[in-house]
Design an enzyme around this catalytic site. Structure first.
Site, PDB file in Angstrom:
ATOM      1  CE  LYS A   1     112.945  11.275  78.628  1.00 39.65           C
ATOM      2  NZ  LYS A   1     113.576  10.059  78.056  1.00 39.65           N
TER       3      LYS A   1
ATOM      4  NE  ARG B   1     109.630  11.469  73.136  1.00 33.33           N
ATOM      5  CZ  ARG B   1     109.534  10.993  74.380  1.00 33.33           C
ATOM      6  NH1 ARG B   1     108.949  11.667  75.310  1.00 33.33           N
ATOM      7  NH2 ARG B   1     110.047   9.831  74.657  1.00 33.33           N
TER       8      ARG B   1
ATOM      9  NE  ARG C   1     110.983   1.747  81.653  1.00 38.07           N
ATOM     10  CZ  ARG C   1     111.010   2.838  80.907  1.00 38.07           C
ATOM     11  NH1 ARG C   1     111.383   3.981  81.424  1.00 38.07           N
ATOM     12  NH2 ARG C   1     110.683   2.779  79.642  1.00 38.07           N
TER      13      ARG C   1
ATOM     14  NE  ARG D   1     107.071   3.026  79.334  1.00 32.81           N
ATOM     15  CZ  ARG D   1     107.784   4.141  79.219  1.00 32.81           C
ATOM     16  NH1 ARG D   1     108.138   4.815  80.301  1.00 32.81           N
ATOM     17  NH2 ARG D   1     108.144   4.594  78.036  1.00 32.81           N
TER      18      ARG D   1
ATOM     19  NE  ARG E   1     110.349   3.922  74.084  1.00 33.15           N
ATOM     20  CZ  ARG E   1     110.570   3.376  75.280  1.00 33.15           C
ATOM     21  NH1 ARG E   1     110.472   2.071  75.457  1.00 33.15           N
ATOM     22  NH2 ARG E   1     110.865   4.127  76.303  1.00 33.15           N
TER      23      ARG E   1
END
Ligand code: G5P
Ligand code: MG
Length: 255
Positions: A42, A117, A151, A184, A195
């Site tokens: 996203k 969400r 990431r 993160r 998640r």
């Protein structure tokens, strides 16, 4: 005489209808949502949309992380949920997004990333704003787990990098500011798993909600470079012309 009156009436009606349409177009800026599981791309796709189109991007995750870094009460509360892969309570997120949307000029098109969400958030948003389009990135979970372990993020801007896919020009540094990149906290494998479960249980049902409204657009794939050209082509067709051409002008102006 009667004919003149009829013709006058027809032309008045046409002019009024045309004016109403134009006012409607001006007032109703394009509003889109980008959805997909955590790590589906996203943020990456939003970055390309903002690069190529005149549209405001608001990411609920980036806004929450900004609250965490400035140690606000909302940030301290949200952190507890984010770190464990749970959703931040609806009330807190809805207030944050509604407040951020009020800062966007009414005539500006916008793209919401990561919000809504839950069904409560989606219904609350629908009460306050019209939604024209939902872009859903449908990427398999197995691919996502691999991506998130590599990431790196520039937290102040939300720009994301990936060691194999889009590495920074200088290792460990943001391309634009040169500031350090961080991993993160919620990208640890056990939190990623949580998640994904949260997404499956609480967010995936929203797809049906938007599909029933006829505004859901699914993009299935394993690589952003394959998904992006399709999203771009779609946006070229639906975004008002000025969102496309203004951006081209500003790119030309800045060389
Ligand atoms: P966020 O910040 O919204 P998520 O979990 O929805 O977080 P995330 O992790 O930000 O989503 P993304 O934006 O979908 O993922 O994906 P991305 O960052 O662009 O890409 C992931 C990685 O893959 C990057 O390293 C990228 O470079 C790489 N990549 C992209 N494409 C490819 C490719 O083709 N190939 C390869 N190899 N790599 C690629 O939300 C965080 C938390 O905040 C709270 C929740 O606790 C949430 O967990 N929160 C909310 N809580 C309640 N309600 C809300 N509305 C909330 N919004 C946020
Ligand atoms: Mg993101």
């Amino acid at each position: 005489m009667q004919w003149i009156c009829i013709l006058n009436y027809i032309s008045y009606t046409l002019v009024t209808a045309n004016a109403k349409m134009r006012i409607g177009n001006i007032r109703k800026a394009f509003h889109a949502i980008i959805m997909g599981p955590p790590g589906s791309g996203k943020g990456t796709v939003s970055g390309r949309i903002v690069r190529d189109f005149q549209i405001q991007h608001l990411s609920s995750g980036d806004l929450l992380r900004a609250e965490i870094s400035r140690k606000s009460a909302l940030g301290q509360e949200g952190k507890k949920y984010i770190e464990t892969g749970k959703l931040v309570p609806d009330g807190l997120v809805i207030d944050l997004i509604v407040a951020s949307l009020t800062k966007v000029p009414q005539s500006s098109p916008w793209l919401l990333d990561g919000f809504p969400r839950t069904m409560t958030q989606a219904k609350e948003l629908s009460k306050k704003q019209h939604i024209d389009s939902v872009i859903n990135l449908d990427v398999p979970f197995a691919i996502i787990k691999e991506r998130l372990s590599s990431r790196w993020t520039h937290l102040p801007s939300g720009r994301v990098y990936n060691i194999g896919f889009n590495p920074p020009k200088v290792p460990g540094k943001d391309d634009i500011t040169g500031e350090p990149l961080l991993q993160r906290d919620d990208d640890k494998p056990e939190t990623v798993q949580k998640r994904l479960e949260t997404y499956e249980n609480q967010t995936a049902p929203l797809l049906e909600f938007y599909d029933a409204q006829g505004i859901l657009h699914n993009y299935h794939g394993t690589k952003t470079d394959e998904i992006w050209p399709k999203v771009k082509e779609y946006l070229m067709n639906v975004l008002p012309q000025q969102c496309v051409s203004k951006k081209k002008e500003s790119i030309r102006a800045s060389g």
